[in-house]
Design a protein around this motif. Structure first.
Motif, PDB file in Angstrom:
ATOM      1  N   ALA A  15       0.948  -0.825  -0.071  1.00  0.00           N
ATOM      2  CA  ALA A  15      -0.665   0.299   0.299  1.00  0.00           C
ATOM      3  C   ALA A  15       0.432   1.405   0.038  1.00  0.00           C
ATOM      4  O   ALA A  15       0.420   2.042  -0.791  1.00  0.00           O
ATOM      5  CB  ALA A  15      -0.658   0.416   1.246  1.00  0.00           C
ATOM      6  N   ASP A  34       9.759   3.036   7.390  1.00  0.00           N
ATOM      7  CA  ASP A  34       9.445   2.062   7.749  1.00  0.00           C
ATOM      8  C   ASP A  34       9.653   1.547   9.343  1.00  0.00           C
ATOM      9  O   ASP A  34      11.248   1.641   9.057  1.00  0.00           O
ATOM     10  CB  ASP A  34       8.868   1.174   6.373  1.00  0.00           C
ATOM     11  CG  ASP A  34       7.988  -0.228   6.829  1.00  0.00           C
ATOM     12  OD1 ASP A  34       7.217  -1.028   6.060  1.00  0.00           O
ATOM     13  OD2 ASP A  34       8.865  -1.361   8.143  1.00  0.00           O
ATOM     14  N   ILE A  55       6.302 -14.974   1.690  1.00  0.00           N
ATOM     15  CA  ILE A  55       5.436 -15.332   3.425  1.00  0.00           C
ATOM     16  C   ILE A  55       4.332 -15.862   3.614  1.00  0.00           C
ATOM     17  O   ILE A  55       2.836 -15.356   3.014  1.00  0.00           O
ATOM     18  CB  ILE A  55       5.601 -13.611   4.781  1.00  0.00           C
ATOM     19  CG1 ILE A  55       6.539 -12.987   4.637  1.00  0.00           C
ATOM     20  CG2 ILE A  55       5.141 -14.206   5.910  1.00  0.00           C
ATOM     21  CD1 ILE A  55       6.503 -11.317   4.636  1.00  0.00           C
TER      22      ILE A  55
END
Ligand SMILES: Cc1cc2nc3c(=O)[nH]c(=O)nc-3n(C[C@H](O)[C@H](O)[C@H](O)COP(=O)(O)OP(=O)(O)OC[C@H]3O[C@@H](n4cnc5c(N)ncnc54)[C@H](O)[C@@H]3O)c2cc1C
Length: 428
Positions: A15, A34, A55
């Motif tokens: 996003a 981040d 993941i």
């Protein structure tokens, strides 16, 4: 020293990076922060030995919003589409999955009468307008389209595959049916893993002047009577921006803004449930049963797929990368060791003796697949919430009323960036 930015983006997952790409192209000064040592969020791929592990299993809908927005941003998406014909398992018995014409023809799971009904239900699904299902749970919609228990469980199985959500009694029919339609349109496994998407988004963002700063935790967002916003970092440094896009979790945001009195208490954010799962990511020197490339449990909420058959996921082309996943119900009490046994047993039923061929494996017992389990009524609550503080936007896989997963993350990132670009033009 206080720095001033047009836009500060909190979070460098899909996003945040999609928003950064649109904003960077519009000559705005953009800072992306981040808290992770590296960016990418849940779209990261870890290289373990010679294998590329996403993941858990990651598949991009070919007909979805994320695919088209990423293409619009000139992101190259290499990798093939897995076939939907595989097997379904019920009490250790195998059935051909009736998810493809061949599967429908050959399966002994359904009688001929049931096969016709299943075909009709799939036709109905493809011709349903999801917007008309806004007030129904997936369970209620399923009850409307079939009386057959078997077809009901097939729809739940497909619903899990498309959304990772294992809660038909609460999940929104609108979101589930729209994702199901996408899933039936096919998915793509990505060569090199989803990290290649993040890397391309990162490089393009940097080229357009976006500054990316990992290892930076935003702990507060403040705003006085007059804008701009002030972000306080965990080292107490302050950063100032005209606009902020937040892409972290909904609960954390509630707390971050509540502390500063920016937001009235929002019960909706407290109530949001995540979609969770357990994953077993495995690399093997060979597949004991090379014919079995895709499988799901019918009653047991389990998934298995060999991703390396369709995407390059190893520097050694002879090895195999596969993913096994259990979809958790929101009420599940997750016990790591028993979850692991369930996943290993499921894999053994499909690939007996797989343990002899293990190169590497990774088990994650309780990972958040999506930050919001989509429920009836979320749409209007998200809409109301969106307009509360001018200049402050949220994006991420929980933020879009109509989509979850990468679909939600990418489309809400684009939406937030577009809103800011319009506002900025009005200000000039
Ligand atoms: C097992 C699994 C399987 C999946 N399979 C699929 C699939 O097949 N198809 C699909 O479409 N999607 C799939 N997904 C979902 C997809 O990975 C996510 O929806 C998407 O990556 C979320 O992107 P995001 O940007 O919303 O959030 P994230 O990736 O979580 O990014 C948010 C970022 O914000 C940072 N951050 C948060 N708070 C702060 C703060 N206070 N300060 C600074 N930084 C902060 C975090 O470090 C993180 O990097 C899967 C996910 C999992 C876990």
């Amino acid at each position: 020293m206080t720095q001033n930015w047009d836009v500060i983006i909190v979070g460098g997952g899909l996003a945040g990076y999609v928003a950064a790409n649109y904003l960077g192209k519009n000559n705005l000064s953009v800072l992306l922060l981040d808290k992770g040592k590296t960016t990418g969020g849940r779209a990261k791929t870890n290289k373990i030995n010679q294998q590329y592990f996403n993941i858990g299993p990651h598949a991009l809908y070919k007909k979805g919003k994320a695919h088209s927005i990423l293409e619009e941003l000139d992101i190259t998406l290499h990798g093939k589409s897995p076939k939907l014909d595989g097997i379904l398992l019920e009490n250790k018995t195998e059935f051909a999955a009736p998810f493809s014409p061949l599967g429908l023809f050959s399966t002994n799971l359904l009688t001929w009468k049931e096969r016709i009904e299943w075909g009709t239900v799939l036709w109905k699904l493809m011709n349903t307008n999801p917007d008309k299902l806004a007030n129904l749970t997936f369970h209620q919609w399923v009850k409307e389209v079939t009386n057959s228990k078997k077809i009901e469980s097939l729809l739940y199985t497909l619903g899990r595959l498309a959304t990772y959500c294992h809660a038909p009694e609460v999940m929104s029919a609108k979101v589930t049916v729209s994702h199901l339609k996408n899933a039936i349109g096919g998915v793509r496994y990505i060569d090199g893993g989803w990290q290649t998407i993040i890397d391309q988004l990162h490089n393009q963002a940097i080229l357009s002047g976006v500054q990316v700063q990992p290892s930076t935790l935003v702990k507060q967002i403040e705003s006085g009577e007059r804008k701009p916003f002030k972000l306080v970092l965990s080292n107490d440094e302050e950063i100032v921006g005209k606009y902020v896009i937040y892409t972290g979790g909904p609960r954390e945001w509630n707390e971050m803004l509540l502390d500063e009195g920016l937001l009235e208490h929002n019960g909706f954010l407290d109530e949001i449930l995540p979609i969770r799962g357990a994953t077993l990511d495995v690399a093997l020197t060979k597949l004991p049963n090379p014919k079995h490339l895709f499988a799901m449990g019918i009653t047991d909420p389990l998934y298995y797929s060999v991703h390396s058959t369709y995407a390059q996921l190893s520097d050694d082309p002879t090895s195999t990368v596969l993913h096994v996943l259990k979809y958790h119900h929101p009420d599940d009490h997750v016990d790591g060791s028993s979850e692991k046994i369930k996943l290993e047993q499921f894999l053994s039923a499909i690939q007996p003796g797989w343990q002899q061929y293990v190169i590497t494996q990774r088990f994650l017992p309780n990972i958040t697949v999506n930050q919001r389990l989509p429920q009836v009524g979320d749409e209007s609550k998200l809409q109301r919430f969106k307009t509360q503080i001018a200049g402050l936007y949220f994006a991420g896989d929980w933020a879009s009323p109509n989509y979850v997963l990468a679909e939600g993350a990418v489309s809400s990132g684009k939406q937030a960036a577009e809103d800011i670009i319009i506002k900025q033009k009005e200000r000039r």
